[in-house]
Design an enzyme around this catalytic site. Structure first.
Site, PDB file in Angstrom:
ATOM      1  CD  GLU A  79     -26.833   3.575  -4.364  1.00 52.34           C
ATOM      2  OE1 GLU A  79     -27.002   3.253  -4.603  1.00 52.34           O
ATOM      3  OE2 GLU A  79     -27.790   4.155  -3.141  1.00 52.34           O
ATOM      4  CG  HIS A  89     -28.171  -0.131  -3.109  1.00 50.52           C
ATOM      5  ND1 HIS A  89     -27.109   1.028  -3.073  1.00 50.52           N
ATOM      6  CD2 HIS A  89     -28.387  -0.958  -2.765  1.00 50.52           C
ATOM      7  CE1 HIS A  89     -26.857  -0.215  -2.413  1.00 50.52           C
ATOM      8  NE2 HIS A  89     -26.690  -1.570  -2.626  1.00 50.52           N
ATOM      9  CB  CYS A 117     -26.899  -0.937   1.809  1.00 46.27           C
ATOM     10  SG  CYS A 117     -26.339  -3.085   1.524  1.00 46.27           S
ATOM     11  CG  LEU A 118     -22.064  -2.431   5.518  1.00 47.96           C
ATOM     12  CD1 LEU A 118     -21.841  -3.690   5.808  1.00 47.96           C
ATOM     13  CD2 LEU A 118     -19.984  -2.381   5.544  1.00 47.96           C
ATOM     14  CB  SER A 127     -21.957  -4.030  -1.879  1.00 50.07           C
ATOM     15  OG  SER A 127     -22.351  -2.630  -1.006  1.00 50.07           O
ATOM     16  N   GLY A 151     -26.637  -9.220   1.598  1.00 49.31           N
ATOM     17  CA  GLY A 151     -26.951 -10.901   2.739  1.00 49.31           C
ATOM     18  C   GLY A 151     -27.065 -11.157   4.161  1.00 49.31           C
ATOM     19  CE1 TYR A 152     -23.699 -12.215   7.456  1.00 45.94           C
ATOM     20  CE2 TYR A 152     -22.698 -11.648   5.534  1.00 45.94           C
ATOM     21  CZ  TYR A 152     -23.421 -12.021   6.548  1.00 45.94           C
ATOM     22  OH  TYR A 152     -22.106 -13.249   6.969  1.00 45.94           O
TER      23      TYR A 152
END
EC number: 6.3.5.5
Length: 362
Positions: free
Chosen positions: A333, A331, A246-247, A45, A290-291
């Site tokens: 994990e 995250h 995340c993404l 990432s 960052g988003y």
């Protein structure tokens, strides 16, 4: 060897170079974790970014062969207050400096990392370049300002070819947008059979594998640049349980009609508190993004907010009102970080089980 960081606003930080002597540019960000630097610098990432670590002493327990999140780190540079030259830990196999040299990653130490972090917090994320002292600073500044933000980070870090990890349990398709190794390990620990596929895999190709569920991994960059992922998720909704991280969380939101926006300086570290809205319970989480999903854009969607960041109120978790699908911005994990949210993988397993039972009884 002296080295400097030049930022696009004209700021210059001069310190000592370590690692590779390559000149590298990228988005300069900061991470507030106290430990876990090996996992951090090998996290896909961070592709294309120069990472500043706010904890003052880095490298003191060395590098080992077990804690990598990917074998080919994609970061463009590492900035620390002090880099430890002589690590001490029974697992250590090499120093931080040695690893950075081997992976061709430049490092910078001996600068005021608190000042740099405050600068990023005040002005937002900035582009920067790590370079020697004998360069034209003004020319570098102009080049940084003119350099567009890359849009191909996911293609750089996603697996090129699909691969299979056998297991006796649930069959999961793991879509690799820049997957951390420990996400795969969490599925393996739960006896899952896993098919890891590239970011551009279509919904038809995923369904052909006969999955009990699909996990959308973390990854770098702007989610709006990954149109293949949005289309794939949209075509999977309602056909198979989904879990986004995340993404993957951001792509899930876009596929459901929501919007995303860039944060001023992002959330990066292993100490970010998150509140579950339904219970008020607080989890300490590992984050790297960052988003964020824009809450106002959820009005005409079938998404509900399940988790929010304690520090700034941004969205940290979503669930679909109709289909078996949920996601988190952080995250679960960890690696590095606390394991408060590890139970989300168990929730995903239960979601697959209940969905299969429902299908059998219909």
């Amino acid at each position: 060897m002296k080295r400097q960081l030049i930022l696009e606003d004209g700021s210059v930080f001069v310190g000592k170079g370590f690692g590779s002597d390559r000149e590298m540019s990228g988005e300069v960000v900061f991470n507030t974790g106290m430990t876990g630097y090996q996992e951090m610098l090998s996290d896909p990432s961070y592709c294309g970014q120069i990472v500043t670590l706010t904890y003052p002493l880095i490298g003191n327990y060395g590098i080992n062969r077990d804690d990598f999140e990917s074998m080919n780190p994609a970061i463009h540079g590492l900035i620390v207050k002090e880099a430890c030259d002589i690590p001490s830990n029974w697992r250590s196999e090499e120093s931080l400096d040695s690893l950075l040299k081997a992976k061709q990653i430049p490092g910078l130490s001996g600068i005021d990392t608190r000042k740099l972090t405050r600068l990023i917090r005040m002005h937002g994320t900035l582009k920067g370049q790590l370079c020697p002292l004998d360069v034209d600073v003004e020319q570098i500044v102009q080049e940084l300002k003119a350099t567009p933000t890359p849009t191909d980070q996911v293609s750089r870090v996603s697996t090129r070819d699909p691969y299979h990890v056998p297991g006796p349990g649930k069959r999961v398709v793991l879509v690799d947008y820049g997957m951390k190794h420990n996400i795969l390990q969490e599925l393996i620990r739960r006896n899952c059979e896993v098919f890891v596929v590239p970011y551009h895999t279509s919904a038809e190709e995923v369904l052909r594998l006969g999955p009990d569920g699909v996990l959308l991994s973390n990854g770098p960059g702007n989610p709006e640049d990954v149109s293949e992922g949005v289309e794939m998720i949209r075509n999977l909704l309602g056909k198979v349980p989904l879990f986004g991280i995340c993404l993957g969380h951001q792509l899930f939101a876009l596929a459901c009609g929501a919007k995303t926006e860039k944060l001023r300086f992002g959330h990066r570290g292993s100490n970010h508190p998150v509140r579950e809205r339904s219970t008020g319970l607080i989890e300490i989480t590992a984050q790297n993004h960052g988003y964020t999903v824009t809450e106002g854009s959820l009005v005409n969607t079938d998404l509900i907010v399940t988790h929010e960041a304690v520090n700034d109120g941004t969205i940290e978790g979503l669930a679909h009102k109709v289909h078996p699908a949920f996601s988190v911005q952080y995250h679960p994990e960890a690696s590095p970080g606390p394991e408060d949210s590890n139970v989300l993988f168990d929730r995903f397993i239960k979601l697959m089980e209940s969905n299969k039972h429902r299908a059998l009884t219909v």
